[in-house]
Design a protein around this motif. Sequence first.
Motif, PDB file in Angstrom:
ATOM      1  N   ARG A 544       7.790  -4.231   8.956  1.00 24.45           N
ATOM      2  CA  ARG A 544       7.749  -2.800   8.689  1.00 24.45           C
ATOM      3  C   ARG A 544       7.391  -2.539   7.225  1.00 24.45           C
ATOM      4  O   ARG A 544       6.594  -1.650   6.913  1.00 24.45           O
ATOM      5  N   HIS A 545       7.973  -3.325   6.319  1.00 27.47           N
ATOM      6  CA  HIS A 545       7.663  -3.161   4.897  1.00 27.47           C
ATOM      7  C   HIS A 545       6.196  -3.482   4.626  1.00 27.47           C
ATOM      8  O   HIS A 545       5.526  -2.776   3.858  1.00 27.47           O
ATOM      9  N   GLU A 548       4.132  -0.632   5.824  1.00 25.69           N
ATOM     10  CA  GLU A 548       4.191   0.497   4.902  1.00 25.69           C
ATOM     11  C   GLU A 548       3.276   0.273   3.701  1.00 25.69           C
ATOM     12  O   GLU A 548       2.539   1.173   3.290  1.00 25.69           O
ATOM     13  N   LEU A 551      -0.267   0.668   4.783  1.00 28.43           N
ATOM     14  CA  LEU A 551      -0.613   2.077   4.998  1.00 28.43           C
ATOM     15  C   LEU A 551      -0.956   2.763   3.671  1.00 28.43           C
ATOM     16  O   LEU A 551      -1.905   3.544   3.589  1.00 28.43           O
ATOM     17  N   ARG A 552      -0.176   2.470   2.651  1.00 28.12           N
ATOM     18  CA  ARG A 552      -0.466   3.069   1.342  1.00 28.12           C
ATOM     19  C   ARG A 552      -1.820   2.593   0.823  1.00 28.12           C
ATOM     20  O   ARG A 552      -2.596   3.365   0.257  1.00 28.12           O
ATOM     21  N   PHE A 597       1.488   2.263  13.882  1.00 27.46           N
ATOM     22  CA  PHE A 597       1.601   2.677  12.488  1.00 27.46           C
ATOM     23  C   PHE A 597       2.009   4.141  12.305  1.00 27.46           C
ATOM     24  O   PHE A 597       2.538   4.489  11.251  1.00 27.46           O
ATOM     25  N   ILE A 600       5.843   4.614  11.616  1.00 24.17           N
ATOM     26  CA  ILE A 600       6.209   4.194  10.264  1.00 24.17           C
ATOM     27  C   ILE A 600       5.715   5.211   9.249  1.00 24.17           C
ATOM     28  O   ILE A 600       6.399   5.517   8.260  1.00 24.17           O
ATOM     29  N   ALA A 601       4.529   5.744   9.472  1.00 27.60           N
ATOM     30  CA  ALA A 601       4.007   6.769   8.558  1.00 27.60           C
ATOM     31  C   ALA A 601       4.896   8.006   8.569  1.00 27.60           C
ATOM     32  O   ALA A 601       5.124   8.626   7.525  1.00 27.60           O
ATOM     33  N   GLU A 603       8.147   8.037   9.349  1.00 25.69           N
ATOM     34  CA  GLU A 603       9.450   7.687   8.778  1.00 25.69           C
ATOM     35  C   GLU A 603       9.393   7.632   7.262  1.00 25.69           C
ATOM     36  O   GLU A 603      10.351   8.016   6.582  1.00 25.69           O
ATOM     37  N   THR A 604       8.309   7.145   6.693  1.00 23.59           N
ATOM     38  CA  THR A 604       8.175   7.023   5.238  1.00 23.59           C
ATOM     39  C   THR A 604       7.614   8.273   4.581  1.00 23.59           C
ATOM     40  O   THR A 604       7.571   8.353   3.358  1.00 23.59           O
ATOM     41  N   LEU A 606       4.506   9.193   4.726  1.00 27.52           N
ATOM     42  CA  LEU A 606       3.073   9.044   4.471  1.00 27.52           C
ATOM     43  C   LEU A 606       2.231   9.875   5.435  1.00 27.52           C
ATOM     44  O   LEU A 606       1.046  10.117   5.167  1.00 27.52           O
TER      45      LEU A 606
END
Length: 798
Positions: A544-545, A548, A551-552, A597, A600-601, A603-604, A606
Motif C-alpha cells: 500500500r505504501h 501511494e 501514485l504521487r 489504486f 488508496i487514492a 484514502e490518502t 490523492l
Amino acid sequence: MRLAPPRWRFDSLRSRWRFDSLRSRWRFRSLRSRLSVLYAGLFAGALILVALTTQWIVERTARASVVADLSASAAVYDRLWRLREQALADSGAVLARDFGFRSAVASNDRATIASALDTLRDRARVTRAMVVTVDGTVIGADGALAASVAHLPEPGAGAVRDGVMQVGDTTWRAVVVPILAPDEIGWLVFVMRLDATEMRALATLSSIPLVATILHRTPDHGWTSADGGLTLGAPVEAMLAKERGHGLTTLSLPQGTAFATVKPLAGMSGGVAAVLLLTYPYDLAFAPFRPLQWGIALAGVLALVVVIVATGRLTRRIVRPIAALDAAARALEAGDRTEVAIESEDEIGRLADSFNRMSSGIVERENRIAHLAFHDSLTGLPNRVSLRQMLEQKVERAARTGTQVGVMCLDLDGFKGVNDTLGHPVGDAVLVSFAQLLLATASDAFVARLGGDEFAIVFLDAQAGERARSWSRALMERMAEPFDAGDHQLAIGTSIGIALYPGDGGDAEQLLKNADLALYRAKQEGRSNFRFFEPALDEAARKRHEMELDLRTALKTRQFRLVFQPIVDLKSGRVGCFESLLRWHHPVRGLVSPADFVPIAEETGLIVAIGEWVMHEACRVAAAWPDHVRVAVNVSPLQFRNPGFQAIVLQALARSGLAPKRLEVEITESIFIDGEENVTSVLHRLRAMGVRVALDDFGTGYSSLSYLRSFPFDKIKIDRSFVTGIAGDRGATAIVRAIVDLANALDMETTAEGVEDDAQLASLRRQGCSSIQGFLFSRPLEEDDAAAYVRAAIVHAA
C-alpha cells in the motif's frame, strides 16, 4: 664598553614592588568600578556600532527606494507611451474605416479631409493630424514637417507604425495608421511635439519629482536637448547598452548630481532616433531620510548618556548581594539546602527571594519533570517514551528466559464522534474511565497511553497469545455494555491489534509497528474486534505504501490517461455522450486496475488532485468533438466534498472552451451519507452553471427516493447488475421497468450500463431506456479512436 642601565629600569626588588603598587592604583579594584566602566564601555561601543550600522542601512535603504521609484516611474512612462499609441491607433482606425472619409481620400477631396482632420486632431489631442496619399501628397501640414511626413509611410506596410522623427531642432512622435479600401489608398498620420511642455506634463504623472528631457542624436554621435542646455555622450550610450535600455546610473548635471535612466525612442525606420532622459536629483531623493538619520544620531547620544548614568547607579545595588548569592549558589550546587537574606524589595531582593523559592522547590520540580517526561498528564498512565523503554526491557528479559512478550494496541471506536457531539471535556472523561478500566482489568501488565484515544498494554507470559486472546474477549464483553463517562452513558467499542515476541518482531519498534498494523486491520474489518498480526499485514502495508508513492509519482510524471466509452442514444441512434474512464500504465507494474489504486487514492486524499486532472483532461478532449456529444466525468465523494470543487469545474470549462451543457458530472449515492443538504446545495450550483448531473449505479448503494425528490437529476444510470440478466430474469426486468418509469415521471433520462448482447438491447429498448452503454457498441477508446468513432457514426447516419 658597557653602558649603564637607564634610570627607569629596576635594580632592586623593592623598586619593582613600588612600580607594581603604582600601576595597581590605576586599576579598578572594586567590582562596582569595574562593572560601571565595563558596562558603560560595552553599551557605548554597542550604541556606536548600532548607530553606524543604522545609518548605513538607512542610506542603503534610501538608495534602494530611490532606484525602485525611478524604475517604477520609467515603467509607468513605458505604459503611458504604449497606451497613447493604442489610443491614437484606435482613433485613427475609426476614421480610416469611415466610408465617407475613404471616399474623400480616394477622390482627393481636400476640404472634407481637412475638416475631418481638424475634428480628429482636437479629439485625439495631438499637435497635427495629416493624411498622406499614395503619391506622397500631404494634407494637413506644410513646410519641413510635411516633407518629413511624406516619406514616413511605406507602400504595402498595412499596419500601424509608431516612432520618433527629428525635424530640425524639434523632436516629433508620429503614429501612422493605414487607410484601406481595401488596398492602401493613403495613411493617416498623427504627430506630437516632444518639447519641454510635453515633458513637464509627463513628469507630473510620477509619484516622485522627476525631470523628463528629450535628447536627440548629434552629428558627432552625442546626445543633446532641443535647447542645447544639456549635452551628453558616453553615459547615455552606456545606459542604452544595458539590457532593454533600463540601466540606472548617476549623472553630474549642471543642477547637481542625480539618478538617471533613459528610455530609447525608436525611429520610424528603426534604430534609436531619440531618448527620454529621466533624472531624480540626489538632494530631493535623500531629503525624506535626512530627519531619520539626524534623529538616529541624536537618540544614540542621549542613550549613551543615559546608559553611563544608569550603569553607575545599577552597579551600586547589584554588587552587595552578589557575594551572598554566589555563596548560596555554590552551596546549592553541592546539594545543600540554603537561603539568602533579603535586604531590599528591588530586583536584587526579588532575585534573592526567587533563589530561595528555587532552592526550596528544586527537588519537587525535578520529580515533577521526571514524571511528566514519562507519563500522560490526563490519565496518569506512562506515555510512549516510557512504553518504549519498558518494552525494550521486556524483550531483553524474554530473550534471556525464553518467554513471550505480548503487545496490544487499542483505540476507541467512535471517540471522535464523542468529542464532536458532546465536547472535549466528556471525551477526556471517557479517556480517564477507559484508562482506569484497563488498569483494573490488566493489573499485572504495563498499561500506557500513546496519544489521543490510543493505548497499549505490554505483558510477559509464556502463553502470551492465549492470554491476549482471553483478555481481549473479556474487554469486548465489558465494552459492549454502556460506558460510564461522568453524567453520560455512552456506547463505545474498542479495536485491538496484537503482536507477540519473538514471532512478530525482534525489537520494541518492530513489535509496536506490527501491533499497530493488526489494529488497522481490526478497524478495517468492522471495528469492535481484535486481530493478531500476520506477515501478510506487513506485506499489504508495504504494498500500500509503495502504491501511494507510485501514485504521487504518476501524478507528477503524467502516467495517467483517459479512455472514453460511447453512450448511444436509442432514439437518434447516434453517440450522445462518452464516459471518461481513468487508466494508469505504470512503467514497471504495467496497466494497473482502477479497483487497485482508486481506493488508496481516496484514502490518502490523492483522489482530489487526480480528479482535478481528469476533469481538465476530459474537457480538453471533448472540446474537439461535435457539439451534440457530451463527456461524462465520475466524481468521488471526497473530491465532491472538496470546497474548491465548483471552482475546478469552472476552471476546466474555461480553459478548454467546452460549453457547460456538454459536461456531465456522475456521482454515486454514497455522496449523500454525510448529509443531504450540503450535497444538494453544491449540485444546484453546478446546475446553475449549466452542467448536467447524473446519478451513477442507481439502486446498488444507499438509494433513497428523497434524493431524487430533493434534486432533479438529469440522468439515472442503471447498474450493470440489473442489466446482465434482463433478457431472462423477470425480476431484473421489473426493476429496470420501475426505474425507467420513475425517471420518466421525474423527467429524467436513463442509461443502462454493461449492455453486451442484442437480447439485452432489445429488452432495454422495450422498457423505454433512453441510452445504452456497453461492449455491444464499443469498448473504451483512446482519444483519437473516440474522435474517429464519432466521425464514423456521423458518416453512417448520413
